[in-house]
Design a protein around this motif. Structure first.
Motif, mmCIF file in Angstrom:
data_model
loop_
_atom_site.group_PDB
_atom_site.id
_atom_site.type_symbol
_atom_site.label_atom_id
_atom_site.label_comp_id
_atom_site.label_asym_id
_atom_site.label_seq_id
_atom_site.Cartn_x
_atom_site.Cartn_y
_atom_site.Cartn_z
ATOM 1 N N MET A 199 2.600 20.672 24.335
ATOM 2 C CA MET A 199 1.296 20.081 24.523
ATOM 3 C C MET A 199 1.441 18.872 25.437
ATOM 4 O O MET A 199 2.395 18.120 25.337
ATOM 5 N N LEU A 200 0.479 18.674 26.295
ATOM 6 C CA LEU A 200 0.475 17.565 27.235
ATOM 7 C C LEU A 200 0.271 16.250 26.497
ATOM 8 O O LEU A 200 -0.632 16.123 25.671
ATOM 9 N N VAL A 201 1.101 15.281 26.800
ATOM 10 C CA VAL A 201 0.948 13.933 26.256
ATOM 11 C C VAL A 201 0.116 13.149 27.251
ATOM 12 O O VAL A 201 0.503 13.001 28.411
ATOM 13 N N LYS A 202 -1.032 12.649 26.802
ATOM 14 C CA LYS A 202 -1.921 11.915 27.701
ATOM 15 C C LYS A 202 -1.727 10.411 27.616
ATOM 16 O O LYS A 202 -2.043 9.693 28.557
ATOM 17 N N SER A 203 -1.221 9.932 26.492
ATOM 18 C CA SER A 203 -0.954 8.497 26.373
ATOM 19 C C SER A 203 0.061 8.244 25.266
ATOM 20 O O SER A 203 0.110 8.975 24.275
ATOM 21 N N ILE A 204 0.887 7.241 25.490
ATOM 22 C CA ILE A 204 1.786 6.731 24.464
ATOM 23 C C ILE A 204 1.861 5.221 24.658
ATOM 24 O O ILE A 204 1.569 4.705 25.743
ATOM 25 N N THR A 205 2.236 4.525 23.617
ATOM 26 C CA THR A 205 2.276 3.070 23.691
ATOM 27 C C THR A 205 3.525 2.605 24.432
ATOM 28 O O THR A 205 4.515 3.339 24.537
ATOM 29 N N GLU A 206 3.470 1.375 24.907
ATOM 30 C CA GLU A 206 4.633 0.793 25.570
ATOM 31 C C GLU A 206 5.803 0.681 24.583
ATOM 32 O O GLU A 206 6.959 0.844 24.963
ATOM 33 N N LYS A 207 5.520 0.448 23.314
ATOM 34 C CA LYS A 207 6.581 0.393 22.300
ATOM 35 C C LYS A 207 7.256 1.754 22.163
ATOM 36 O O LYS A 207 8.478 1.838 22.045
ATOM 37 N N GLU A 208 6.476 2.838 22.179
ATOM 38 C CA GLU A 208 7.064 4.174 22.096
ATOM 39 C C GLU A 208 7.946 4.458 23.320
ATOM 40 O O GLU A 208 9.023 5.042 23.189
ATOM 41 N N ILE A 209 7.494 4.016 24.488
ATOM 42 C CA ILE A 209 8.292 4.190 25.698
ATOM 43 C C ILE A 209 9.593 3.398 25.567
ATOM 44 O O ILE A 209 10.677 3.899 25.867
ATOM 45 N N TYR A 210 9.489 2.160 25.086
ATOM 46 C CA TYR A 210 10.677 1.331 24.877
ATOM 47 C C TYR A 210 11.633 1.997 23.891
ATOM 48 O O TYR A 210 12.852 2.021 24.114
ATOM 49 N N ASP A 211 11.095 2.533 22.805
ATOM 50 C CA ASP A 211 11.939 3.184 21.790
ATOM 51 C C ASP A 211 12.690 4.382 22.371
ATOM 52 O O ASP A 211 13.858 4.609 22.050
ATOM 53 N N ILE A 212 12.030 5.144 23.226
ATOM 54 C CA ILE A 212 12.688 6.291 23.870
ATOM 55 C C ILE A 212 13.817 5.795 24.774
ATOM 56 O O ILE A 212 14.940 6.286 24.728
ATOM 57 N N GLY A 213 13.518 4.797 25.604
ATOM 58 C CA GLY A 213 14.533 4.239 26.493
ATOM 59 C C GLY A 213 15.711 3.666 25.733
ATOM 60 O O GLY A 213 16.873 3.883 26.097
ATOM 61 N N HIS A 214 15.421 2.938 24.671
ATOM 62 C CA HIS A 214 16.477 2.328 23.867
ATOM 63 C C HIS A 214 17.348 3.398 23.202
ATOM 64 O O HIS A 214 18.579 3.255 23.129
ATOM 65 N N ALA A 215 16.733 4.476 22.732
ATOM 66 C CA ALA A 215 17.493 5.552 22.083
ATOM 67 C C ALA A 215 18.516 6.149 23.044
ATOM 68 O O ALA A 215 19.648 6.447 22.656
ATOM 69 N N PHE A 216 18.137 6.309 24.305
ATOM 70 C CA PHE A 216 19.072 6.851 25.290
ATOM 71 C C PHE A 216 20.080 5.800 25.745
ATOM 72 O O PHE A 216 21.266 6.068 25.867
ATOM 73 N N GLY A 217 19.609 4.585 26.009
ATOM 74 C CA GLY A 217 20.480 3.542 26.536
ATOM 75 C C GLY A 217 21.532 3.069 25.558
ATOM 76 O O GLY A 217 22.637 2.708 25.958
ATOM 77 N N TYR A 218 21.195 3.069 24.292
ATOM 78 C CA TYR A 218 22.105 2.518 23.293
ATOM 79 C C TYR A 218 22.695 3.571 22.360
ATOM 80 O O TYR A 218 23.260 3.227 21.331
ATOM 81 N N TYR A 219 22.604 4.825 22.745
ATOM 82 C CA TYR A 219 23.202 5.883 21.931
ATOM 83 C C TYR A 219 24.711 5.691 21.889
ATOM 84 O O TYR A 219 25.354 5.392 22.901
ATOM 85 N N ASP A 220 25.313 5.849 20.715
ATOM 86 C CA ASP A 220 26.757 5.706 20.552
ATOM 87 C C ASP A 220 27.431 7.037 20.881
ATOM 88 O O ASP A 220 27.396 7.973 20.087
ATOM 89 N N TYR A 221 28.035 7.113 22.040
ATOM 90 C CA TYR A 221 28.699 8.328 22.479
ATOM 91 C C TYR A 221 30.120 8.450 21.950
ATOM 92 O O TYR A 221 30.807 9.424 22.226
ATOM 93 N N GLY A 222 30.591 7.455 21.228
ATOM 94 C CA GLY A 222 31.962 7.498 20.738
ATOM 95 C C GLY A 222 32.927 7.501 21.906
ATOM 96 O O GLY A 222 32.839 6.659 22.797
ATOM 97 N N GLN A 223 33.834 8.459 21.949
ATOM 98 C CA GLN A 223 34.823 8.556 23.020
ATOM 99 C C GLN A 223 34.292 9.264 24.261
ATOM 100 O O GLN A 223 34.983 9.344 25.270
ATOM 101 N N GLU A 224 33.072 9.791 24.192
ATOM 102 C CA GLU A 224 32.529 10.558 25.310
ATOM 103 C C GLU A 224 31.892 9.651 26.355
ATOM 104 O O GLU A 224 31.485 8.543 26.069
ATOM 105 N N THR A 225 31.817 10.155 27.570
ATOM 106 C CA THR A 225 31.122 9.458 28.639
ATOM 107 C C THR A 225 29.637 9.746 28.486
ATOM 108 O O THR A 225 29.232 10.891 28.394
ATOM 109 N N GLY A 226 28.845 8.717 28.448
ATOM 110 C CA GLY A 226 27.413 8.894 28.278
ATOM 111 C C GLY A 226 26.642 8.507 29.521
ATOM 112 O O GLY A 226 27.221 8.254 30.582
#
Length: 118
Positions: free
Chosen positions: A1-28
């Motif tokens: 389904m098409l997302v028409k709007s999300i909050t800036e906090k939701e966008i931040y949460d998505i970015g933070h989840a990717f940026g700060y994911y713990d990859y352990g020994q892997e290259t992220g």
């Protein structure tokens, strides 16, 4: 389904989840950027761009379409497989690590079958 709007906090949460994911020994993802903040900022900008362009979608079994994703971490791949996704293919990128292609097919429902079958 098409997302028409999300909050800036939701966008931040998505970015933070990717940026700060713990990859352990892997290259992220942060290996491609100058660090975790830069990775998170890139993802936030990407989400804003696809939202503005009308390409940001959610997935749902209700739609009757497969969910396809790619990840660069074996630990994430294992988590997705645990959530009933199938590992479709692995790409070895040498010094840059690996990419894992995953797919989850929707469960056929009577409602979906009525739409597909005559």
């Amino acid at each position: 389904m098409l997302v028409k709007s999300i909050t800036e906090k939701e966008i931040y949460d998505i970015g933070h989840a990717f940026g700060y994911y713990d990859y352990g020994q892997e290259t992220g993802m942060s290996a491609a950027f100058s660090g975790k903040d830069a990775t998170a900022n890139y993802i936030c900008a990407y989400v804003r761009g696809v939202l503005r362009s009308g390409f940001l979608h959610t997935t749902s079994d209700r739609l009757g379409v497969p969910v396809i994703l790619e990840t660069d971490a074996k630990s994430k791949c294992d988590k997705y497989v645990h959530l009933d996704m199938e590992l479709a293919e692995t790409h070895d990128l040498g010094a840059f690590g690996k990419l894992y292609d995953l797919i989850r097919y929707p469960e056929p429902t009577d409602e979906l079958l009525k739409e597909v079958l005559p």
